[in-house]
Design an enzyme around this catalytic site. Sequence first.
Site, PDB file in Angstrom:
ATOM      1  N   TYR A 155      26.928  45.665  19.943  1.00  0.00           N
ATOM      2  CA  TYR A 155      27.419  45.695  18.552  1.00  0.00           C
ATOM      3  C   TYR A 155      26.701  46.798  17.780  1.00  0.00           C
ATOM      4  O   TYR A 155      27.331  47.600  17.088  1.00  0.00           O
ATOM      5  CB  TYR A 155      27.181  44.330  17.911  1.00  0.00           C
ATOM      6  CG  TYR A 155      27.609  44.215  16.457  1.00  0.00           C
ATOM      7  CD1 TYR A 155      28.941  44.026  16.108  1.00  0.00           C
ATOM      8  CD2 TYR A 155      26.664  44.281  15.421  1.00  0.00           C
ATOM      9  CE1 TYR A 155      29.327  43.899  14.774  1.00  0.00           C
ATOM     10  CE2 TYR A 155      27.044  44.154  14.093  1.00  0.00           C
ATOM     11  CZ  TYR A 155      28.370  43.960  13.776  1.00  0.00           C
ATOM     12  OH  TYR A 155      28.749  43.844  12.461  1.00  0.00           O
TER      13      TYR A 155
HETATM   14  N1  LIG Z   1      29.808  39.382   7.757  1.00  0.00           N
HETATM   15  C1  LIG Z   1      28.719  40.105   7.931  1.00  0.00           C
HETATM   16  O1  LIG Z   1      27.583  39.579   7.854  1.00  0.00           O
HETATM   17  C2  LIG Z   1      28.813  41.589   8.186  1.00  0.00           C
HETATM   18  C3  LIG Z   1      27.668  42.372   8.040  1.00  0.00           C
HETATM   19  C4  LIG Z   1      27.744  43.743   8.295  1.00  0.00           C
HETATM   20  C5  LIG Z   1      28.951  44.295   8.675  1.00  0.00           C
HETATM   21  N2  LIG Z   1      30.054  43.519   8.816  1.00  0.00           N
HETATM   22  C6  LIG Z   1      31.297  44.170   9.234  1.00  0.00           C
HETATM   23  O2  LIG Z   1      32.316  43.871   8.304  1.00  0.00           O
HETATM   24  C7  LIG Z   1      33.590  43.973   8.954  1.00  0.00           C
HETATM   25  C8  LIG Z   1      34.442  42.797   8.533  1.00  0.00           C
HETATM   26  O3  LIG Z   1      33.849  41.608   9.010  1.00  0.00           O
HETATM   27  P1  LIG Z   1      33.846  40.221   8.229  1.00  0.00           P
HETATM   28  O4  LIG Z   1      32.457  39.763   8.181  1.00  0.00           O
HETATM   29  O5  LIG Z   1      34.639  40.323   6.989  1.00  0.00           O
HETATM   30  O6  LIG Z   1      34.553  39.291   9.328  1.00  0.00           O
HETATM   31  P2  LIG Z   1      35.959  38.565   9.442  1.00  0.00           P
HETATM   32  O7  LIG Z   1      36.193  37.685   8.261  1.00  0.00           O
HETATM   33  O8  LIG Z   1      35.960  37.973  10.794  1.00  0.00           O
HETATM   34  O9  LIG Z   1      37.016  39.760   9.360  1.00  0.00           O
HETATM   35  C9  LIG Z   1      37.278  40.594  10.441  1.00  0.00           C
HETATM   36  C10 LIG Z   1      38.581  41.322  10.183  1.00  0.00           C
HETATM   37  O10 LIG Z   1      38.821  42.188  11.297  1.00  0.00           O
HETATM   38  C11 LIG Z   1      40.121  41.940  11.805  1.00  0.00           C
HETATM   39  N3  LIG Z   1      40.181  42.194  13.243  1.00  0.00           N
HETATM   40  C12 LIG Z   1      39.284  41.831  14.196  1.00  0.00           C
HETATM   41  N4  LIG Z   1      39.735  42.211  15.411  1.00  0.00           N
HETATM   42  C13 LIG Z   1      40.927  42.830  15.211  1.00  0.00           C
HETATM   43  C14 LIG Z   1      41.886  43.430  16.070  1.00  0.00           C
HETATM   44  N5  LIG Z   1      41.743  43.475  17.387  1.00  0.00           N
HETATM   45  N6  LIG Z   1      43.002  43.966  15.514  1.00  0.00           N
HETATM   46  C15 LIG Z   1      43.194  43.930  14.179  1.00  0.00           C
HETATM   47  N7  LIG Z   1      42.327  43.380  13.315  1.00  0.00           N
HETATM   48  C16 LIG Z   1      41.207  42.828  13.826  1.00  0.00           C
HETATM   49  C17 LIG Z   1      40.379  40.472  11.489  1.00  0.00           C
HETATM   50  O11 LIG Z   1      41.773  40.239  11.434  1.00  0.00           O
HETATM   51  P3  LIG Z   1      42.556  39.174  12.407  1.00  0.00           P
HETATM   52  O12 LIG Z   1      41.627  38.056  12.706  1.00  0.00           O
HETATM   53  O13 LIG Z   1      43.753  38.809  11.581  1.00  0.00           O
HETATM   54  O14 LIG Z   1      42.922  39.978  13.593  1.00  0.00           O
HETATM   55  C18 LIG Z   1      39.752  40.360  10.093  1.00  0.00           C
HETATM   56  O15 LIG Z   1      40.663  40.806   9.112  1.00  0.00           O
HETATM   57  C19 LIG Z   1      33.287  44.080  10.452  1.00  0.00           C
HETATM   58  O16 LIG Z   1      33.423  45.405  10.879  1.00  0.00           O
HETATM   59  C20 LIG Z   1      31.832  43.632  10.559  1.00  0.00           C
HETATM   60  O17 LIG Z   1      31.185  44.199  11.655  1.00  0.00           O
HETATM   61  C21 LIG Z   1      30.015  42.178   8.556  1.00  0.00           C
END
Ligand SMILES: NC(=O)c1ccc[n+]([C@@H]2O[C@H](COP(=O)([O-])OP(=O)(O)OC[C@H]3O[C@@H](n4cnc5c(N)ncnc54)[C@H](OP(=O)(O)O)[C@@H]3O)[C@@H](O)[C@H]2O)c1
Length: 250
Positions: A155
């Site tokens: 990751y």
């Molecule tokens: N939450 C944290 O603590 C955190 C911290 C740092 C960075 N981030 C980054 O923030 C971003 C968003 O994450 P989040 O925390 O908001 O998580 P989340 O609620 O799980 O959202 C992830 C998003 O990515 C989409 N996604 C995942 N795989 C996909 C695929 N194969 N095709 C199309 N869409 C896909 C999901 O859509 P579907 O499920 O509808 O496919 C969802 O809209 C990520 O890049 C993550 O690494 C998160």
Amino acid sequence: MENFEGKVVIVNGGTSGIGAAVVKQFAARGARVHFTGRDEDKGKNVESEADGYAHFHQVDNLEREQIAGFFEELEKEEDQIDILFNNAGVISIGGGPLARVSEEDWDKLIGTNQTAIYLYMKYALQWMQKQKSGNIVNNAAILGNDKVNPMLPAYSGTKAAVVAMTQSTSLRFARQGVRVNCISPGPTVTDLSKKAYGSEEALEKASKESPRGSYADPDEIANAVRFLASDVSSYMIGAELVIDGGYSLK
Ligand SMILES: NC(=O)c1ccc[n+]([C@@H]2O[C@H](COP(=O)([O-])OP(=O)(O)OC[C@H]3O[C@@H](n4cnc5c(N)ncnc54)[C@H](OP(=O)(O)O)[C@@H]3O)[C@@H](O)[C@H]2O)c1
């Protein structure tokens, strides 16, 4: 409240968490928002919760032709792309030390967190280059550079790559009216972090131990995306904006 009236915004991964917050914030400020994701129910939910124009497009980023198809479809509806928030990512695939990461999971993780980020930038930049304007915000993570975790080498690698791709692309387009920056959020309460911590209880406990005593709400990250996507941040080029409530300092 700043105005994004008439702006066309693309959100890669807008069906939940940070992406959904970004969709809603831009839609509420007058933008026409097109967002992708795999889950139709969640996509329709975000459409109906948005106070403004938000259009869900079902796209699986692991199927490259679906990303190309999304940008083709967009040509029927829009003449321009002003802002791309390049966000979708996964953490629960490819976790653990490298020796335990299967090659299949590795491909899925790189495919979602890095290759798709490249493809959305590539297609959006084709529009932005013609327009001679545009703004891209990529979503990295503090786990990429600022606070690595021994259990997440795959990751972290994808997220460090997002920062490097951001920096390199931003230099290439700095004189062409296109700005490219990225955010590195710290822990934020979303489906992804609940999965990463294993349970809501474990997430809640860690959240209480963080410098502020609580992890971010997705809207707090979306605020920073709006800042980078607006002219207020006009001198920011190739920047990695860390938004982590002091987490990486500890
Ligand atoms: N939450 C944290 O603590 C955190 C911290 C740092 C960075 N981030 C980054 O923030 C971003 C968003 O994450 P989040 O925390 O908001 O998580 P989340 O609620 O799980 O959202 C992830 C998003 O990515 C989409 N996604 C995942 N795989 C996909 C695929 N194969 N095709 C199309 N869409 C896909 C999901 O859509 P579907 O499920 O509808 O496919 C969802 O809209 C990520 O890049 C993550 O690494 C998160």
